[in-house]
Design a protein around this motif. Structure first.
Motif, PDB file in Angstrom:
ATOM      1  N   ASN A 244      51.491  51.636  29.165  1.00 16.60           N
ATOM      2  CA  ASN A 244      52.829  52.234  29.166  1.00 16.60           C
ATOM      3  C   ASN A 244      53.157  53.029  27.896  1.00 16.60           C
ATOM      4  O   ASN A 244      54.173  52.819  27.251  1.00 16.60           O
TER       5      ASN A 244
ATOM      6  N   GLN B 208      55.395  56.622  22.736  1.00 13.41           N
ATOM      7  CA  GLN B 208      56.845  56.370  22.803  1.00 13.41           C
ATOM      8  C   GLN B 208      57.621  57.077  21.687  1.00 13.41           C
ATOM      9  O   GLN B 208      58.570  57.801  21.976  1.00 13.41           O
TER      10      GLN B 208
ATOM     11  N   GLU C 119      60.736  55.830  28.975  1.00 20.11           N
ATOM     12  CA  GLU C 119      60.630  54.918  30.113  1.00 20.11           C
ATOM     13  C   GLU C 119      60.448  55.678  31.427  1.00 20.11           C
ATOM     14  O   GLU C 119      59.561  55.359  32.217  1.00 20.11           O
ATOM     15  N   SER C 120      61.268  56.680  31.676  1.00 16.06           N
ATOM     16  CA  SER C 120      61.160  57.403  32.948  1.00 16.06           C
ATOM     17  C   SER C 120      59.886  58.251  33.013  1.00 16.06           C
ATOM     18  O   SER C 120      59.285  58.381  34.073  1.00 16.06           O
TER      19      SER C 120
ATOM     20  N   SER D 259      56.596  55.568  33.027  1.00 12.18           N
ATOM     21  CA  SER D 259      56.505  54.582  34.111  1.00 12.18           C
ATOM     22  C   SER D 259      55.724  55.084  35.324  1.00 12.18           C
ATOM     23  O   SER D 259      55.175  54.292  36.083  1.00 12.18           O
ATOM     24  N   ARG D 260      55.635  56.388  35.499  1.00  9.03           N
ATOM     25  CA  ARG D 260      54.918  56.957  36.646  1.00  9.03           C
ATOM     26  C   ARG D 260      53.417  57.095  36.401  1.00  9.03           C
ATOM     27  O   ARG D 260      52.652  57.337  37.322  1.00  9.03           O
TER      28      ARG D 260
ATOM     29  N   LYS E 199      49.840  55.798  35.842  1.00  5.22           N
ATOM     30  CA  LYS E 199      49.065  54.592  36.112  1.00  5.22           C
ATOM     31  C   LYS E 199      47.678  54.646  35.498  1.00  5.22           C
ATOM     32  O   LYS E 199      47.029  53.628  35.340  1.00  5.22           O
TER      33      LYS E 199
END
Length: 95
Positions: free
Chosen positions: A48, A70, A81-82, A85-86, A88
């Protein structure tokens, strides 16, 4: 062969000289790294926004390196975060 859903969840890490390039779904983030960086060779871990990666520097053996996206995204006024988060999967893409 990956399906379209998997491809759209994959980000790519590369470099051009002393700049690291992280791209995902049409967004490209470029930031300054070591001027000795030759290339990234392998993604060890994606967590992440935190990347453990193998890198090759000029005149030195391959070594483990770390990138935290980040704070970079926050400095660009992006919502980490947005955006993250997508994602993978991250793959090395050498130019």
């Amino acid at each position: 062969m990956p399906n379209k859903n998997t491809e759209s969840m994959t980000a790519f890490l590369s470099n051009r000289g002393e700049y690291t390039i992280f791209s995902f779904n049409g967004k490209v983030i470029t930031f300054l790294t070591s001027k000795n960086l030759e290339c990234y060779t392998k993604i060890l871990k994606w967590d992440n926004g935190y990347i453990e990666v193998m890198a090759k520097n000029k005149g030195k053996p391959e070594h483990e390196d770390y990138i935290d996206l980040q704070p970079i995204l926050e400095n660009l006024y992006m919502n980490p975060e947005s955006f993250l988060s997508r994602i993978k999967n991250v793959e090395v893409q050498n130019a």
